[in-house]
Design an enzyme around this catalytic site. Sequence first.
Site, PDB file in Angstrom:
ATOM      1  N   SER A 169       0.845  -1.187   0.000  1.00  0.00           N
ATOM      2  CA  SER A 169       0.000   0.000   0.000  1.00  0.00           C
ATOM      3  C   SER A 169       0.880   1.237   0.000  1.00  0.00           C
ATOM      4  O   SER A 169       2.028   1.195   0.458  1.00  0.00           O
ATOM      5  CB  SER A 169      -0.886   0.012   1.248  1.00  0.00           C
ATOM      6  OG  SER A 169      -1.484   1.270   1.440  1.00  0.00           O
ATOM      7  N   TYR A 195       0.038  -0.143  10.731  1.00  0.00           N
ATOM      8  CA  TYR A 195      -0.322  -0.496   9.350  1.00  0.00           C
ATOM      9  C   TYR A 195       0.823  -0.151   8.397  1.00  0.00           C
ATOM     10  O   TYR A 195       1.209  -0.974   7.551  1.00  0.00           O
ATOM     11  CB  TYR A 195      -1.595   0.251   8.947  1.00  0.00           C
ATOM     12  CG  TYR A 195      -2.028  -0.013   7.519  1.00  0.00           C
ATOM     13  CD1 TYR A 195      -2.468  -1.271   7.122  1.00  0.00           C
ATOM     14  CD2 TYR A 195      -1.998   1.007   6.556  1.00  0.00           C
ATOM     15  CE1 TYR A 195      -2.876  -1.518   5.820  1.00  0.00           C
ATOM     16  CE2 TYR A 195      -2.402   0.768   5.251  1.00  0.00           C
ATOM     17  CZ  TYR A 195      -2.839  -0.485   4.892  1.00  0.00           C
ATOM     18  OH  TYR A 195      -3.235  -0.729   3.588  1.00  0.00           O
TER      19      TYR A 195
END
Length: 344
Positions: A169, A195
């Site tokens: 990501s 994350y």
Amino acid sequence: MESKNSSAIKLPTNQHPIHSGFSAASTAQDVIKSINLSGKTAIVTGGYSGIGLETVRILSAAGASVIVPARDYDRAAQPLTGINNVEIKEMELMEPDSVDAFAAQFVASGRPVHILVNSAGIMATPLMRDSRGYESQLSTNHLGHFQLTLSLWPALCRAAGARVISVSSRGHRYSPVILEDINFENREYTPYTAYGQSKTANILFALELDKRGQTHGIRAFSVHPGTIVNTNLSRHASKEDLLKAGVIDTQGNAIFDPLRQLKTIQQGASTSVWCATSPKLDGLGGVYCENNDIASVLTDLTPMDPLTGADVKGNFGVMPHAIDAEIATELWNLSEQLTGVSIQ
């Protein structure tokens, strides 16, 4: 651990666009056109929802046999109904015994794995830990896929030309990998920092995996699919945060704008499929890709949006801390220690 100054990092020489002919708006169907996967076997984690489901659908339509590992068989079966050549097998990424059992059964079958798409993931969750005490986003997004990939090594070697896709990501911008405290035992936990660390780990894993796998015909790629708001991945993000980031409208509907990386599921699955199948990537690997091309390295590091990861100038690309070969090797070694798994 402080991240290195980008000038101190030896950057991969092949981390630059190759002008694939596709764009941010291209769909998975666009990039696989004319490619025949008959006789190929693919495994897609997270293959029963979001971009994982679209990846399964496209690979199957091109002729591949696709295995979808799933924590909940019944939950996976409904969305996969009607897609040909799909098998569902039970597996939970946060449970080492479950990963071992799935991989052992597959390896014992004697089948090769031509394509492994490590697509499952969680994002910005409250602090949780697996049974070993490992932070849940690291455990699911990186360590589970690390264990799965290494446990499937004999099957990947059998393919004599396998590709492993690590779905990362743009969130890798939020944090480098902090090797000294990777499980947040001695530092404050914040959901997006954890994350970001896990998504950086996905990129570093592909870099080191490609180096170790080349002699066995295994090449690895990491990808940013784009910001796909209408999937379960964003369930822990508040409406206020999503509005502030400009990814939903006031009614809560997703905004689609490929030039801003705000994509449909069909567009979001495209870069994974492109990396898994494109002949233009023959002989290449270890690179981070987005918008159906190899990404540029970000050298003009300006403030970024906290959710979309785009900086104020609208630049995209990969951060130097995520393609540091030295850190990639150190993370691999630490991951072996944490999982107890290594290439045999």
